[in-house]
Design an enzyme around this catalytic site. Sequence first.
Site, PDB file in Angstrom:
ATOM      1  N   ASP A 184       0.829  -1.220   0.023  1.00  0.00           N
ATOM      2  CA  ASP A 184      -0.022   0.014   0.129  1.00  0.00           C
ATOM      3  C   ASP A 184       1.017   1.142   0.055  1.00  0.00           C
ATOM      4  O   ASP A 184       1.717   1.509   0.842  1.00  0.00           O
ATOM      5  CB  ASP A 184      -0.773   0.042   1.171  1.00  0.00           C
ATOM      6  N   GLU A 268      -1.803  -1.203  -6.067  1.00  0.00           N
ATOM      7  CA  GLU A 268      -3.079  -0.742  -6.701  1.00  0.00           C
ATOM      8  C   GLU A 268      -2.696   0.235  -7.952  1.00  0.00           C
ATOM      9  O   GLU A 268      -1.588   0.807  -7.999  1.00  0.00           O
ATOM     10  CB  GLU A 268      -3.530   0.446  -5.682  1.00  0.00           C
ATOM     11  N   ASP A 350      -2.907   1.887   7.022  1.00  0.00           N
ATOM     12  CA  ASP A 350      -2.318   1.497   5.747  1.00  0.00           C
ATOM     13  C   ASP A 350      -1.953  -0.170   5.771  1.00  0.00           C
ATOM     14  O   ASP A 350      -1.929  -0.824   4.696  1.00  0.00           O
ATOM     15  CB  ASP A 350      -1.016   2.194   5.665  1.00  0.00           C
TER      16      ASP A 350
END
Length: 385
Positions: A184, A268, A350
């Site tokens: 992340d 992501e 996170d």
Amino acid sequence: MLLGFKTELHPTNQQKTLLAKHAGVARHAWNWGLWLTKNILKHNSSNPDSQLFFPTAIDLHKLLVAMVKPLNSWYYEVSKTAPQYALRHLSLAWKRCFTKVSGQPRFKKKGRDDSFTLDGSISVGFNRIKLPRIGWVKTFEILPDNVTPKSVTISRKADRWFISFKMEKETQITDFSVDVVGVDLGIKSLATLSTGKVFPGGKSYRKLEAKLSRLQYLNRHQVKFSNNWKKAQLKIARLHTKVADIRKDTLQKLTTYLAKNHGIIVIEDLNVSGMMSNHKLAKAVADMGFYEFRRQLQYKCQLYGSKLIVVDRWFPSSKTCSRCGQIKESLSLSERVFNCEHCNFSCDRDLNAALNLAMAGSESYAPLTRTPVTACGLDNADVAR
């Protein structure tokens, strides 16, 4: 696979002059070709009945030899491949513009992003390289063995010259300590892994912003193009280079660690351009280098035999509970701890997102039976801590 190798040159004063001449000729050819192609496009748009014509790189070089070289004798002081490659790069830039990959190419300015490409008789020694029309140039580090590049690109940053070329390198399969890891990315810390490790960002611009601002302020009082003005410009360019080098070094170490020690890496698909449009976050996002992180991770995963999985940007990694799968309706940026009202699960925001990314990328992932902790080697007690 083909990899790029880049190192710093250690040229003499005479060689620095030759390198600057090559960069100047390449810049002049680019600007001339850009001026000509823009006029042709303007003529075609104003005369729709006329036959459309747009010159290729070969056409531009023929016109350059016939129209520009006879009027500029300094073209003959450098290698002929410098303007040739400049026009090839211009043609490629227009193709990217026509396919809406990027915007229109821009005119180049002296001292900003100076670079040129050479090919021909290139030889690589222990710590030196032979270039056409320039000769043997020393380097600050040892060059790879058994490499004969077909072409090299030489660029300048501040007052330093760099050379880069492509070389073949075999894939290096390593033993992965972790099968699946979720990464992340954030602003507070550069990367939070699902294994619990946190990598702080370099934040080089934030650390050196005051010094850079001071140099730019002092430069306002200098007479433009004077010797003191040039010295101040060089100090500013060196500081900008230092900021970029710190950021790049941080990203290189992080991406190498991820690709070497993890079999599957899940990240992501961040909307970096959208994040940059937010004036409150743009400076912090640019200081982290999210796009460069993904670019480096892509080719390093191929090099070390790992796999990169990019999850859709609409995947609710931060709002989803990594234990029960409950999705929160809203989660503000100020909430740094994720608290699930359904199962009373609590952990860092996170870390919770990284665990969800690891589950999304694991082969045993099932949306109805969420068991993320075993895939990453953590139990609920470790997550709670």
